[in-house]
Design a protein around this motif. Sequence first.
Motif, short mmCIF file in Angstrom:
data_model
loop_
_atom_site.label_atom_id
_atom_site.label_comp_id
_atom_site.label_asym_id
_atom_site.label_seq_id
_atom_site.Cartn_x
_atom_site.Cartn_y
_atom_site.Cartn_z
N LEU A 58 0.82 -1.21 0.00
CA LEU A 58 0.00 0.00 0.00
C LEU A 58 0.85 1.25 0.00
CD1 LEU A 58 -3.03 0.90 0.30
CD2 LEU A 58 -2.62 0.95 2.78
N THR A 59 0.46 2.22 -0.81
CA THR A 59 0.83 3.61 -0.59
C THR A 59 -0.31 4.19 0.24
OG1 THR A 59 2.14 3.92 -2.61
CG2 THR A 59 1.17 5.89 -1.64
N ASP A 106 -2.31 -4.03 7.59
CA ASP A 106 -1.14 -4.82 8.02
C ASP A 106 0.08 -3.92 7.83
OD1 ASP A 106 1.02 -6.48 8.34
OD2 ASP A 106 0.42 -7.93 6.79
N PRO A 107 0.69 -3.45 8.92
CA PRO A 107 1.81 -2.50 8.77
C PRO A 107 2.95 -3.04 7.91
CG PRO A 107 1.06 -2.56 11.04
CD PRO A 107 0.36 -3.69 10.34
N ALA A 108 3.13 -4.36 7.91
CA ALA A 108 4.22 -4.94 7.12
C ALA A 108 4.00 -4.74 5.62
CB ALA A 108 4.35 -6.43 7.43
N ARG A 109 2.77 -4.43 5.23
CA ARG A 109 2.49 -4.24 3.80
C ARG A 109 2.17 -2.79 3.45
NH1 ARG A 109 -1.22 -9.06 1.71
NH2 ARG A 109 -0.60 -8.16 -0.32
N ILE A 110 2.54 -1.90 4.35
CA ILE A 110 2.55 -0.48 4.01
C ILE A 110 3.94 -0.18 3.48
CG2 ILE A 110 2.28 1.88 4.83
CD1 ILE A 110 0.50 0.83 7.07
N PHE A 111 4.03 0.07 2.19
CA PHE A 111 5.33 0.27 1.54
C PHE A 111 5.72 1.74 1.43
CE2 PHE A 111 4.77 -3.83 -1.22
CZ PHE A 111 4.95 -4.62 -0.09
N HIS A 112 4.74 2.63 1.59
CA HIS A 112 4.99 4.05 1.34
C HIS A 112 3.86 4.82 2.02
CE1 HIS A 112 7.07 7.20 -0.94
NE2 HIS A 112 5.92 7.68 -1.38
N VAL A 113 4.15 6.00 2.54
CA VAL A 113 3.14 6.80 3.23
C VAL A 113 3.17 8.23 2.68
CG1 VAL A 113 2.43 7.80 5.44
CG2 VAL A 113 3.20 5.43 5.35
N LYS A 128 9.67 1.15 8.40
CA LYS A 128 11.01 1.69 8.13
C LYS A 128 11.10 2.29 6.72
CE LYS A 128 13.59 -1.23 11.38
NZ LYS A 128 12.41 -1.69 12.11
N GLU A 129 9.96 2.44 6.08
CA GLU A 129 9.97 3.01 4.74
C GLU A 129 9.90 4.54 4.83
OE1 GLU A 129 10.27 1.08 2.08
OE2 GLU A 129 9.75 -0.92 2.82
N VAL A 130 9.67 5.17 3.70
CA VAL A 130 9.72 6.63 3.61
C VAL A 130 8.36 7.26 3.92
CG1 VAL A 130 9.92 8.49 1.89
CG2 VAL A 130 11.66 6.70 1.99
N PHE A 131 8.42 8.43 4.56
CA PHE A 131 7.26 9.30 4.71
C PHE A 131 7.40 10.41 3.66
CE2 PHE A 131 7.71 7.36 8.85
CZ PHE A 131 6.41 7.15 9.29
N ASN A 132 6.45 10.49 2.74
CA ASN A 132 6.56 11.44 1.64
C ASN A 132 5.57 12.59 1.79
OD1 ASN A 132 7.61 11.95 -1.30
ND2 ASN A 132 5.39 12.24 -1.40
N LEU A 133 6.08 13.80 1.82
CA LEU A 133 5.24 14.99 1.88
C LEU A 133 4.65 15.28 0.50
CD1 LEU A 133 4.13 17.48 3.38
CD2 LEU A 133 6.28 18.66 2.78
N ALA A 176 2.59 5.72 15.65
CA ALA A 176 2.03 4.37 15.53
C ALA A 176 2.74 3.55 14.46
CB ALA A 176 0.54 4.46 15.21
N LEU A 177 3.07 4.19 13.34
CA LEU A 177 3.78 3.48 12.28
C LEU A 177 5.17 3.05 12.73
CD1 LEU A 177 2.64 5.65 9.26
CD2 LEU A 177 2.51 3.15 9.33
N LEU A 178 5.90 3.94 13.40
CA LEU A 178 7.22 3.58 13.89
C LEU A 178 7.15 2.45 14.92
CD1 LEU A 178 8.86 7.12 14.26
CD2 LEU A 178 9.20 5.47 12.41
#
Length: 302
Positions: free
Chosen positions: A201-202, A224-231, A269-274, A262-264
């Motif tokens: 997921l993005t 599932d946090p393990a399948r959040i690839f990008h935020v 450990k992926e990127v947080f994108n503004l 919560a994500l941390l």
Amino acid sequence: MNHYTRRQMFLASAIAPLLRGATLQQVRLSVTTDEIDEDLRTAAIFLHQHGLGYAELRSLWGKYNTSYPVEKVREAKALLDEYQLKTSIVDTTVFRGPLPPDTAEGKLTIAGQLKLLDDAMTRATILGTDKLRIFAFLYKSGETPDNSHYPRIYELLSEAARRAKARGIRLAVENLANSYVWTGAQAGEMLKAVHEDNLGLTWDPNNAAEKGETPFPDGFRHLDPARIFHVHVRDFRRRPDGKVEWTAVGEGEFDNTGHIRALLKAGYKEVFNLETHWRGPGGKAASTETSLAGLIKAIERV
């Protein structure tokens, strides 16, 4: 084009040291470059001056990145290297459209989308990332999505994921307005139905808010946090009519601090994108800079 006001230079010098803090070291920050400027060099200078190390690539020099020949993509990679920037994700328009009918004509449309996916994977490899942003098909605004379409959507996503896995690429479906995957709840159902682990997921909680969901903590609980690839990060407020409008980060109602915390905690450990979307009076770069300052403050409270 590469001109910055005295205020912008001051903010850049003030923000960059903050990124060296202990908590901030845990948060890899990126910005969608065309939300700074369509000119990639101008955007790269901005990111470098603000101490950021990642860039999300969508539109470059006024055109969608996937529309360029590979030689132009290599030029973009060289430019990013010049400013010590890594590509966090390559954006595509794969499956950003109506679900084609299951007919011969519809299959040709899907074949075209898979060709776009193949071309985007080539570009992602050149740009040094293993992540592509894709979608899960759209329905018309004002319509109600047909639930009978979901099994076919999930199968097409699975097919795309298998194709990508053979090339070492991860696909990050963005939850988007008028998409069959708009909310956190719908994203959670997709992740349960599509078992390929290279499809994730993005996660854009502000998009989910447009649908009326409380994206954090309610929508987040379905994921599932393990399948959040990008935020994607920004902020919003609800107007009296219930609709959402974008604001500078920190000036709206979304709990970016709690969401990042919560994500941390979940091991993200992926990127947080503004991707601010909000536009203040100073234009795109100034608006992104204002939201970046608000995001830094939110992270400091984590």
